[in-house]
Each structure stands twice: as structure tokens, then as C-alpha cells.
Design an enzyme around this catalytic site. Structure first.
Site, PDB file in Angstrom:
ATOM      1  N   LEU A 101      14.100  53.051  77.416  1.00 31.84           N
ATOM      2  CA  LEU A 101      12.802  52.901  78.079  1.00 31.84           C
ATOM      3  C   LEU A 101      12.733  51.653  78.948  1.00 31.84           C
ATOM      4  CD1 LEU A 101      10.529  53.803  75.037  1.00 31.84           C
ATOM      5  CD2 LEU A 101      11.143  55.276  76.967  1.00 31.84           C
ATOM      6  N   PHE A 140      15.365  39.672  76.225  1.00 27.93           N
ATOM      7  CA  PHE A 140      15.485  39.539  74.779  1.00 27.93           C
ATOM      8  C   PHE A 140      15.902  40.821  74.077  1.00 27.93           C
ATOM      9  CE2 PHE A 140      12.195  36.510  76.189  1.00 27.93           C
ATOM     10  CZ  PHE A 140      12.930  35.353  75.969  1.00 27.93           C
ATOM     11  N   GLY A 141      15.886  41.969  74.772  1.00 22.99           N
ATOM     12  CA  GLY A 141      16.237  43.183  74.075  1.00 22.99           C
ATOM     13  C   GLY A 141      16.199  44.430  74.932  1.00 22.99           C
ATOM     14  N   GLY A 171      15.093  43.994  78.838  1.00 23.91           N
ATOM     15  CA  GLY A 171      14.633  42.670  79.232  1.00 23.91           C
ATOM     16  C   GLY A 171      15.607  41.616  78.770  1.00 23.91           C
ATOM     17  N   VAL A 179      14.775  48.473  74.759  1.00 25.02           N
ATOM     18  CA  VAL A 179      13.842  49.351  74.067  1.00 25.02           C
ATOM     19  C   VAL A 179      14.239  50.797  74.335  1.00 25.02           C
ATOM     20  CG1 VAL A 179      11.429  50.030  73.780  1.00 25.02           C
ATOM     21  CG2 VAL A 179      11.991  47.653  74.319  1.00 25.02           C
ATOM     22  N   ASP A 188       2.558  35.601  78.291  1.00 26.54           N
ATOM     23  CA  ASP A 188       3.229  36.539  79.193  1.00 26.54           C
ATOM     24  C   ASP A 188       2.335  37.745  79.477  1.00 26.54           C
ATOM     25  OD1 ASP A 188       5.287  37.425  80.845  1.00 26.54           O
ATOM     26  OD2 ASP A 188       6.404  38.374  79.207  1.00 26.54           O
TER      27      ASP A 188
END
Length: 174
Positions: free
Chosen positions: A10, A15-16, A13, A18, A126
Site C-alpha cells: 500500500l 520507517f516502514g 516510507g 505497509v 506530521d
């Protein structure tokens, strides 16, 4: 991860990553966020730890909830309800024309969520349209707490770069 079937990616970013998933037993759609471990020697990223800790504490209708945290194969995952739509997609979709009442409803929910977050002693840091999710019922869910921080201080000092109030200096670039 045995409880979930994995679907399409999906988003990705800093940090991860999805991915869309489905809980095998109930059939409910979920979003699985795999946290990127940039350097395994440094251990679990502090940003991921903060996000999980904060979201576990913030239980509100307008804040995304974490359903599960999984450690498997050296990777950490969070499980949240799957929400297919964000405000950025709605705003930039030429087929959607929000009416004034709908805009007011969305903004009211965003402000209620932010009020709860702030009254709980946290700063999101954010807020943007891509981090404001909208479910099928029109309920706003504020998401992505990777940059969120506990607020330490009474009054912000806008004359100091990164001045978040009190004696704590926050990262200025958020």
C-alpha cells in the site's frame, strides 16, 4: 504472521512498508506495517518504539488503533484496521466534490482527534492530508505517529529553532 494472509503493498516510507492483509479467521481486512531495521546492530528503531507505545496509549475514535504487534523472522510488524482512503486522495480526486458540510465534518473530527492527542500530552508533528484516513462511514482516523513525541513544557518558544517548550529541544525538521 500465520494469522494473516498478505496482499498488495500500500505504501512505503522512511520507517516502514505497509501491506494490505486479511485476518484468516475473521476475514477482516488489515494494514500490516513492517518496520525497516536499517542497522540490526542498533536494535529496534526508537521511532518505531515511540509510535507503537504512543498508539497503544491513545484510544480515541479519531486515532488509528493498533490491533496487534508481531515479531517474526527478525522483523517487527504492527497490525491496524485497513482503511482504503486518505484525505490526500479525496482532495486530489477530480470525481469527488466535497460539500461544505462534509468539509466541516472532516475538520471537526481532525480537531477532536488532535485535541485528544494534545490533552494526552503528545505532539503528532506530521499532520498532513496523507496521514488523515477516512473510513467507509466518514470517520476520520489520524495515523502515522512515527514522528510523534511526548510534550515536555508549558509554552512553545517560537524564537528558538526546534523550541518545543520547557527545557526539551525537539527536532526542528518535521
Amino acid at each position: 504472521m500465520d494469522k494473516y494472509s498478505i496482499g498488495e503493498e500500500l505504501g512505503q516510507g522512511t520507517f516502514g512498508v505497509v501491506v494490505k492483509g486479511r485476518e484468516k479467521r475473521s476475514g477482516k481486512l488489515v494494514a500490516l506495517k513492517k518496520f525497516v531495521l536499517h542497522d540490526r546492530k542498533e536494535g529496534f528503531p526508537i521511532t518505531a518504539f515511540r509510535e507503537i507505545t504512543i498508539l497503544k496509549l491513545l484510544v480515541h475514535v479519531n486515532v488509528i488503533q493498533i490491533l496487534d504487534v508481531i515479531f517474526e523472522g527478525g522483523n517487527f510488524y504492527t497490525v491496524a484496521p485497513y482503511i482504503s482512503c486518505d484525505l490526500n486522495g479525496v482532495i486530489h480526486n477530480p470525481n469527488i466534490n466535497l460539500q461544505l458540510g462534509e468539509i466541516k465534518c472532516i475538520m471537526n473530527q481532525v480537531l477532536l482527534g488532535l485535541e485528544f492527542i494534545h490533552n494526552s500530552g503528545y505532539l503528532h508533528r506530521d499532520i498532513k492530508s496523507a496521514n488523515i484516513l477516512l473510513d467507509w462511514f466518514g470517520t476520520v482516523k489520524i495515523a502515522d505517529f512515527g514522528l510523534a513525541r511526548k510534550y515536555h513544557g508549558e509554552v512553545s518558544n517560537l524564537n528558538v529553532v526546534g523550541g518545543g517548550g520547557g527545557f526539551v529541544e525537539y527536532t526542528a525538521v518535521v
